[in-house]
Design a protein around this motif. Structure first.
Motif, PDB file in Angstrom:
ATOM      1  N   THR A   1     -25.378 -23.708  -2.639  1.00  0.00           N
ATOM      2  CA  THR A   1     -25.766 -24.638  -3.700  1.00  0.00           C
ATOM      3  C   THR A   1     -24.554 -25.087  -4.521  1.00  0.00           C
TER       4      THR A   1
ATOM      5  N   TRP B   1     -30.420 -15.929  -7.548  1.00  0.00           N
ATOM      6  CA  TRP B   1     -31.396 -16.969  -7.223  1.00  0.00           C
ATOM      7  C   TRP B   1     -31.579 -17.939  -8.382  1.00  0.00           C
TER       8      TRP B   1
ATOM      9  N   SER C   1     -28.631 -20.282  -8.395  1.00  0.00           N
ATOM     10  CA  SER C   1     -28.813 -21.296  -7.352  1.00  0.00           C
ATOM     11  C   SER C   1     -29.765 -22.395  -7.810  1.00  0.00           C
ATOM     12  N   ALA C   2     -30.839 -22.004  -8.508  1.00  0.00           N
ATOM     13  CA  ALA C   2     -31.790 -23.000  -9.018  1.00  0.00           C
ATOM     14  C   ALA C   2     -31.127 -23.933 -10.024  1.00  0.00           C
TER      15      ALA C   2
END
Length: 294
Positions: free
Chosen positions: A183, A253, A256-257
């Motif tokens: 990402t 995570w 990454s979002a």
């Protein structure tokens, strides 16, 4: 009848996600096979590593080097799998895969002209970005699942004595590392339209994270640097031995979002693909050069 016509006119569900998954299945199969090969080469060697000679050799190494290599618990099944696969070769492979898949739909598609064609087919920028990010997640989870299955199949024959839940915990952290690198490349690609910059950003993330971890392992005064390293977020609490580290997983995570959101914002704010704008600017420049009165 109206509902059917409306559904038909709206086109297929998740067209970008479906296309990228279909186009990329060979790559996913290739990376999964490569990772399986690495696991099958290294993890079955564990029984031969349980020897007094190996323990004595590790004890003779400088403690700083042992910590940098992650060899503190290499004589245990969890420590061996962590140091040889998840923390070393597996980390490198999933990071490279994530960066490659992350840079392709933004910077790669823009440089090749594919992004302009896709957006011309009634696909909005936000939709394109979110579905491309979803394809990245699906690919990495697929590779992670393949790695989980192969490690679990090797577990009993190699005498690793791994716990299934702990293996899931470290697999989620491992995939999270690849996703964060991917990402990062995805976001920089969306912001710049340059594949080299996107790949460089993902690679820099991995290298800087590793360096921060290594420096922290070798200096008590700089131990705080480990809190900035994604590798510490993933493996700092030894999830393969102790189980889920929810805070670390949230950082991986969740980070990454955030990067996906930034990529979506960057692409949505662009009024035209940068490649098209650059071509237009080049064309105007040639006209001015050819027309002295302009």
């Amino acid at each position: 009848m109206t509902a059917v016509a409306s559904a038909s006119a709206s086109g297929p569900t998740l067209p970008v996600l479906r296309r990228q998954i279909l186009d990329g299945w060979r790559g996913v199969a290739g990376w999964s096979t490569g990772i399986a090969g690495v696991i099958l080469i290294y993890l079955p060697l564990f029984p031969s590593m349980q020897s007094p000679e190996l323990a004595g050799m590790i004890d003779s190494l400088p403690p700083e080097l042992v910590r940098t290599l992650g060899y503190e618990s290499i004589t245990t099944g969890a420590g061996y799998a962590q140091s040889t696969f998840f923390g070393l070769l597996g980390f490198a492979l999933i990071t490279i895969a994530g960066i490659s898949w992350g840079a392709a739909p933004t910077a790669g598609a823009e440089e090749s002209g594919q992004l302009e064609l896709t957006l011309a087919h009634d696909v909005g920028r936000v939709r394109y970005c979110l579905e491309s990010a979803a394809a990245l997640v699906v690919k990495l989870i697929t590779v992670g699942a393949a790695g989980y299955v192969v490690v679990w199949l090797v577990n009993d024959p190699a005498g690793l004595e791994l716990n299934a839940a702990n293996l899931l915990a470290v697999s989620l952290a491992w995939v999270g590392l690849g996703l964060l690198a991917g990402t990062a490349a995805f976001a920089v690609g969306a912001a710049t339209g340059r594949r080299t910059l996107a790949i460089g950003a993902g690679a820099a993330w991995a290298v800087v994270g590793y360096i921060l971890q290594a420096v922290a392992n070798n200096s008590e005064d700089l131990d705080w640097l480990r809190t900035l390293s994604p590798i510490e977020w993933a493996y700092g609490n030894a999830p393969l031995a102790t189980g889920f580290d929810w805070a670390g997983l949230a950082l991986l995570w969740g980070g990454s979002a955030v990067l996906i959101a930034l990529a979506t914002l960057a692409l949505a704010l662009g009024r035209a693909p940068r490649r098209l704008r650059r071509a237009t600017q080049d064309q105007l420049g040639r006209r001015r050069t050819s027309d002295p009165c302009a």
